[in-house]
Write a protein that holds these residues in place. Structure first.
Motif, PDB file in Angstrom:
ATOM      1  N   HIS A   1      -9.214 -68.285 -24.085  1.00 13.21           N
ATOM      2  CA  HIS A   1      -8.291 -67.736 -23.079  1.00 13.21           C
ATOM      3  C   HIS A   1      -6.980 -67.293 -23.722  1.00 13.21           C
ATOM      4  CE1 HIS A   1     -10.594 -69.005 -19.478  1.00 13.21           C
ATOM      5  NE2 HIS A   1     -10.908 -70.070 -20.195  1.00 13.21           N
ATOM      6  N   ASP A   2      -6.479 -68.060 -24.688  1.00 11.59           N
ATOM      7  CA  ASP A   2      -5.215 -67.711 -25.343  1.00 11.59           C
ATOM      8  C   ASP A   2      -5.328 -66.399 -26.109  1.00 11.59           C
ATOM      9  OD1 ASP A   2      -3.661 -70.038 -24.594  1.00 11.59           O
ATOM     10  OD2 ASP A   2      -4.911 -71.184 -25.993  1.00 11.59           O
TER      11      ASP A   2
ATOM     12  N   SER B   1      -5.465 -63.624 -23.672  1.00  9.08           N
ATOM     13  CA  SER B   1      -4.145 -63.398 -23.077  1.00  9.08           C
ATOM     14  C   SER B   1      -3.271 -62.547 -23.987  1.00  9.08           C
ATOM     15  CB  SER B   1      -3.473 -64.750 -22.808  1.00  9.08           C
ATOM     16  OG  SER B   1      -2.176 -64.570 -22.283  1.00  9.08           O
TER      17      SER B   1
ATOM     18  N   ASP C   1     -10.934 -62.966 -17.248  1.00 12.02           N
ATOM     19  CA  ASP C   1      -9.606 -63.414 -16.815  1.00 12.02           C
ATOM     20  C   ASP C   1      -8.762 -62.308 -16.198  1.00 12.02           C
ATOM     21  OD1 ASP C   1     -10.304 -65.868 -17.827  1.00 12.02           O
ATOM     22  OD2 ASP C   1      -8.999 -65.767 -19.591  1.00 12.02           O
ATOM     23  N   ARG C   2      -8.924 -61.080 -16.708  1.00 11.66           N
ATOM     24  CA  ARG C   2      -8.126 -59.940 -16.225  1.00 11.66           C
ATOM     25  C   ARG C   2      -9.046 -58.748 -15.934  1.00 11.66           C
ATOM     26  NH1 ARG C   2      -2.725 -59.394 -17.273  1.00 11.66           N
ATOM     27  NH2 ARG C   2      -2.989 -57.594 -15.901  1.00 11.66           N
TER      28      ARG C   2
END
Length: 293
Positions: A99-100, A103, A135-136
């Motif tokens: 996830h990082d 991001s 996530d996006r």
């Protein structure tokens, strides 16, 4: 934020520009995008629909130099964010998740006002590409997973997606403390199709990034990124890929159905980009044009 093109940065940039000029890929910009304690270096070139390219485990987006050149010549804008620990990309490196890393890519796309994009993730980069799509989803029009381990195996199989012997070769190839001859053997075993030159990947390894990405892979649940949201997917496979072998070649297609298109590149192993840059670019371009219609 623009960085001064002085010192080493100027040398790198000038080499890049001269190398791409003949094919219309000049005017590469080298920016740094910052947010809090994280800054991400981004190579940008071309005009048109945007393709974002993410590199393999512990490696730089410079592996895509030739592929990006072909995509720019075919009418695309290409953004290549370096992962943390590579070039001018910096940030916390401990206990990161996939996830990082996703991001960081989202931050770049937002800053560049580029979304929605086609995101290409090569090898380890496919996890971050799929995580970004999950996530996006607003930022991702389509995903290309190139030389990608799906993260799962066919139902009923007791194998791991990547076995211990192959993991040793992957990690050994980038272990700069090993003798060069041993690293070449690992590169042959894991990354390159028979007859292709593995020595081109003796350089370009970034151990701190390798370790951080490996930790992220090991600690992030596969189901967090497996389905890549709802985006269409191009599963771009190397005919001779030993890391993502043919016996696992239909995992994504079988589990995700018609969202997945499978294309196999002849005479390509896990490295793919240095082995078959034109064929790789052509497959990405065809997919990107379809999802941008």
């Amino acid at each position: 934020m623009k960085f001064s093109k002085g010192g080493l940065a100027a040398i790198i940039l000038s080499v890049s520009v001269s190398g791409f000029a003949a094919a219309g890929g000049a005017n590469i910009t080298d920016d740094v995008v910052k947010h809090g304690s994280v800054q991400i270096e981004v190579l940008s070139q071309g005009k048109g629909p945007t393709i974002v390219m993410l590199p393999s485990l512990g490696r730089s987006v410079r592996d895509y130099d030739q592929v990006a050149q072909y995509l720019v010549a075919d009418g695309f804008r290409v953004l290549r964010p370096e992962p943390r620990g590579v070039g001018k990309s910096k940030g916390p490196m401990e206990n990161l998740s996939v996830h990082d890393f996703a991001s960081d890519v989202a931050m770049v796309i937002d800053e560049k006002k580029a979304g929605p994009v086609v995101v290409v993730g090569h090898a380890w980069g496919n996890f971050a590409a799929r995580q970004l799509a999950a996530d996006r989803p607003d930022l991702v029009k389509g995903g290309v997973v190139a030389a990608a381990s799906a993260g799962k195996v066919p139902p009923g199989s007791t194998e791991k997606p990547i076995n211990a012997e192959m993991r040793k070769a992957i990690d050994g190839a980038g272990d700069l403390e090993l003798p060069e001859a041993q690293r070449l053997q690992y590169l042959k075993e894991a990354f390159f199709a028979p007859g292709n030159d593995p020595s081109v990947w003796l350089g370009g390894w970034h151990p701190e990034t390798h370790e951080a990405e490996g930790h992220a892979r090991n600690t992030t649940p596969v189901d967090d990124y497996f389905a890549a949201g709802a985006a269409p997917i191009l599963d771009l496979q190397g005919e001779n890929d030993a890391v993502a072998p043919r016996r696992f070649s239909q995992v994504l297609k079988n589990m995700l159905g018609d969202r997945v298109t499978v294309v196999v590149l002849p005479n390509a192993g896990h490295a793919m980009a240095p082995e078959q840059p034109k064929a790789m670019a052509d497959a990405i371009s065809t997919f990107a044009k379809r999802v941008n219609q």
